[in-house]
Scaffold this active site. Structure first.
Site, PDB file in Angstrom:
ATOM      1  N   ASN A   1      -5.721  14.733  14.890  1.00 49.13           N
ATOM      2  CA  ASN A   1      -4.397  15.221  14.487  1.00 49.13           C
ATOM      3  C   ASN A   1      -4.465  16.461  13.608  1.00 49.13           C
ATOM      4  OD1 ASN A   1      -2.989  13.405  15.989  1.00 49.13           O
ATOM      5  ND2 ASN A   1      -2.685  11.927  14.338  1.00 49.13           N
TER       6      ASN A   1
ATOM      7  N   GLU B   1     -10.692   6.555  16.256  1.00 47.47           N
ATOM      8  CA  GLU B   1     -11.291   7.288  15.142  1.00 47.47           C
ATOM      9  C   GLU B   1     -11.549   6.270  14.038  1.00 47.47           C
ATOM     10  OE1 GLU B   1      -9.775  11.911  15.157  1.00 47.47           O
ATOM     11  OE2 GLU B   1      -8.427  10.471  14.242  1.00 47.47           O
TER      12      GLU B   1
ATOM     13  N   HIS C   1      -8.067   4.449  13.486  1.00 44.59           N
ATOM     14  CA  HIS C   1      -6.977   5.205  14.090  1.00 44.59           C
ATOM     15  C   HIS C   1      -7.015   5.065  15.616  1.00 44.59           C
ATOM     16  CE1 HIS C   1      -4.905   9.316  14.879  1.00 44.59           C
ATOM     17  NE2 HIS C   1      -4.044   8.338  14.861  1.00 44.59           N
TER      18      HIS C   1
ATOM     19  N   SER D   1      -2.012   7.667  10.854  1.00 52.59           N
ATOM     20  CA  SER D   1      -2.336   8.845  11.663  1.00 52.59           C
ATOM     21  C   SER D   1      -2.880   9.977  10.803  1.00 52.59           C
ATOM     22  CB  SER D   1      -1.091   9.369  12.367  1.00 52.59           C
ATOM     23  OG  SER D   1      -0.409   8.353  13.010  1.00 52.59           O
TER      24      SER D   1
END
Ligand code: NAD
Length: 696
Positions: free
Chosen positions: A481, A443, A431, A410
């Site tokens: 994130n 991602e 991701h 992450s």
């Protein structure tokens, strides 16, 4: 281009008019001029007894050219409504020979025809609702007259295309061609001329007045659930309802008015922005040399993410080898996969036999050697650099040198992971988002050494898996994130300053977010972000404000839904967040210790603090080249973080507010709340020059 050819068929002269406007036969202004002329001249030609209208290649017509929406009209080109009316009023029969995809205006064009014959591979639909508009060339008025109100609502509000057989079943088409489409369409036209078949007159079809208001009420309810906050689906329903109470020409006028309102509205502009943004983001990088073929994939870790990734691969028909560290962990992961598939069967997504096929594609193992013939391995083990390094070292030693190795981390540094291998150019991040078998966003994290061939191959795989890939660079949290940390940070600060969890979540839901930040944390598990905060503690500048609220909640063993409590409490077996007075006391205590005097906070401030935190960090991410373009950030937030699609993503939203107004507010927050709010240089520069993120 439009071509006309006269065919002599069963003793009759049939004008075959063909739309040939690659790549999708869109009905742009130039094409409409030509089509209008071709139709008028075939109608006027006394030798011609019937007309057959068809397309080329895979397309009958993909519909309007959406790039022409909101552009000035010159007034000389006919609008599609006028062309359809020429067809509808023609004295000789016009038959649509639908050779392939007929969407939007393409399908509306066929509704003016006097019969519709389709090829077996045709797809027919009205997807306008997804772009925030409605079928504005008569679709909402003619379709209910042709197929009845319930089916019309399904097609117009659902926006999904129908197959040829489905279209026949609901009487949208008259015939599915068993042999040559053009021959059968010509034969159909001749049979109308000879009086053997009736010519359909949608414009004179009797209205189905028996439709119950409950049908519309149900459709509204469904639409509100499916398209949270969007106005177009509700307007589509009102237009269909109008078809019952008025004649065709008044209905068409009403539809045209509603279309104009929608197409000039902010929602439609935002939805069209996302439509193009996804296409731009999905473009594969140019590369030298051949791409890699990914035929078999290994997955390391059968936990929440590994299991979901394995399901996603199996759903795309790709064989998977799923590896765990022990038989017990493997058994647990396998049971979860079976349980999740059983849920899919219950909800009607797959049949039992489709599930069996998918399960057969997932081979299980605890031996690394079994991964050696995979083309790609996706690691989804614990979020711990030491664990990742150990796994990548082992993978590097057992796998073929062509094998691509990806981590689903992450936030961790892909380049640090790549450094333990002897194939840095074949290491990247993939991701996925939770639940990985449902969420579309992927991602694709390009490390310092990842080759374009590798990125290219992974993008191809993503499309096969029905994912929305976005290329991002290496930094803590990548795009999604990294930005979300700023958003949740503001939510925590607002708690200390006086807002309650329910107020914050409520304000952001009213903005259109699928979930508020605190209920989202409770769903994802508070322990995950706690671990990240602990990891970042040493590098956190001491002068910056830090909220202890989330840490204190975690120290109580409250990790969110999975432990029955977090920012909220949850009744046993329920996912409904309930306000918890214990948390209110904890927040007030944290505020007091931090010397904060609590105050009334408006919903408007909650929205500005959290959403502009996303925008300001998004601008820094573009400047740092972690995202290739601002619209990629919008795709990440809409596809992966529940950002309202009708606002077009955070960067487009900022553009629509106006960057100078956004900058003024950011500067004000900077003064009041400190350094976290230092305005992104790119935001300042664009705002000062009257620019927009979408100009970049
Ligand atoms: P999890 O704890 O549910 O699953 C991890 C699994 O990996 C466990 O089953 C564990 O037994 C297994 N494992 C650990 N070490 C292993 C090893 N050496 N060899 C084989 N298997 C091993 O965790 P998760 O939520 O699935 O997260 C996995 C990764 O995905 C993490 O890097 C996480 O940051 C990332 N991620 C998680 C989410 C999320 O929402 N949960 C979202 C995106 C990415």
């Amino acid at each position: 281009m439009i071509t006309t050819e006269i065919r002599h068929f069963q003793g009759a002269a049939v004008a075959l008019i063909r739309i040939d406007n690659p790549p999708v036969n869109s009905l742009g202004s130039q094409l409409r001029v030509q089509l209008g002329e071709a139709l008028t001249s075939a109608i006027a030609n006394s030798m011609v007894q019937a007309i057959v209208l068809t397309g080329t290649g895979r397309f009958f017509s993909g519909g309007a050219d959406i790039r022409e929406f909101n552009t000035p009209k010159t007034g000389v080109q006919p609008v599609l409504r006028e062309i359809i009316s020429i067809i509808e009023n023609a004295a000789k029969p016009v038959v649509a020979a639908i050779n392939g995809i007929a969407l939007g205006g393409g399908l509306e064009l066929t509704l003016g025809c006097h019969a519709r014959v389709v090829s077996q591979e045709a797809k027919l639909g009205l997807p306008e609702v997804k772009l925030g508009v409605l079928p504005g060339a008569g679709g909402t008025q003619r379709l209910p007259r042709l197929v009845g109100v319930p089916a019309a609502l399904d097609i117009i509000v659902g926006g999904e295309p129908l197959t040829a057989d489905q279209a026949l079943a609901c009487s949208l088409v008259d015939q599915v061609a068993a042999g040559s489409l053009l021959d059968e369409a010509c034969a159909y036209a001749v049979s109308i001329i000879q009086g053997a078949r009736a010519r359909s007159h949608i414009d004179q079809a009797p209205l189905d007045e028996s439709v119950d208001e409950a049908v519309f009420e149900n459709a509204r309810k469904k639409a509100k659930r499916k398209y949270r906050g969007c106005t177009a689906p509700l307007t589509c329903i009102e237009c269909v309802a109008k078809s019952l109470s008025t004649d065709l020409s008044s209905g068409l006028a009403y539809e045209a008015e509603q279309f104009a309102l929608l197409v000039n509205g902010e929602q439609s502009k935002a939805l069209r922005h996302i439509f193009f943004a996804e296409r731009k983001a999905g473009k594969r990088p140019a590369m030298n040399g051949a791409s890699f073929a990914i035929r078999k994939v290994g997955v390391v870790g059968a936990g929440t993410m590994g299991g979901g990734i394995a399901m996603s691969l199996a759903n795309a028909g790709i064989p998977v080898v799923l590896l765990e560290q022990s038989d017990a962990a493997l058994k647990k992961g396998w049971e979860t996969i079976q349980h999740n598939y059983a849920g899919n069967v219950k909800r009607g997504r797959f049949t039992e036999s489709q599930v069996q096929q998918r399960l057969l594609l997932i081979q299980r193992t605890t031996r690394y050697e079994d991964l050696s013939d995979s083309d790609l391995i996706i690691e989804a083990a614990f979020e711990d650099m030491a664990v990742k390094k150990e796994i990548f070292t082992r993978l590097d030693s057992v796998c073929n040198m062509d094998t691509i190795l990806a981590s689903n981390t992450s936030r961790l540094d892909i380049d640090e992971i790549a450094a333990v291998t002897s194939r840095k150019e074949k290491i990247l991040g993939m991701h996925f988002f939770s639940p990985a078998n449902v969420m579309k966003l992927l991602e694709v994290v390009k490390g310092a050494h990842t080759s374009d061939q590798v990125i290219n191959a992974v993008f191809k795989l993503a499309v096969k898996m029905d994912k929305t890939p976005v290329l991002v660079g290496v930094c803590d949290g990548f795009v999604g994130n990294r930005m979300i940390s700023h958003y949740t940070r503001e939510a925590y600060f607002l708690l200390e300053e006086g807002a309650s969890p329910a107020q914050i979540d409520g304000a952001l839901r009213s903005f259109g977010m699928a979930m508020g930040p605190l209920e989202m944390q409770d769903m994802a598990g508070l322990d995950i972000s706690w671990a990240a905060r602990k990891r970042q503690a040493a590098s956190r500048p001491p002068h910056l404000r830090y909220s202890c609220v989330a840490d204190r909640i975690c120290e109580m063993g409250r990790f969110g839904q999975k432990t029955g409590s977090g920012f909220y409490r949850y009744a046993s077996g329920s996912r409904t967040p309930l306000p918890d007075p214990e948390i209110d006391v904890l927040i007030a205590r944290c505020a007091q210790l931090a010397g904060i005097t609590r105050r009334e906070i408006s919903d408007q401030e909650i929205i500005a603090r959290t959403i502009y935190a996303l925008v300001n960090e998004g601008a820094k991410i573009v400047q740092d080249k972690i995202a290739q373009r601002p619209s990629d950030i919008d795709v990440v937030y809409v596809a992966g973080y529940g950002f309202p699609m009708f606002r077009g993503g955070p960067m487009f939203y900022a553009d629509s507010v106006g960057l100078s107004a956004v900058l003024e507010t950011v500067k004000d927050f900077h003064e009041r709340f400190g350094d976290y709010w230092s305005p992104a240089p790119l935001l300042t520069q664009l705002a000062q020059n009257g620019g927009k993120f979408s100009d970049l």
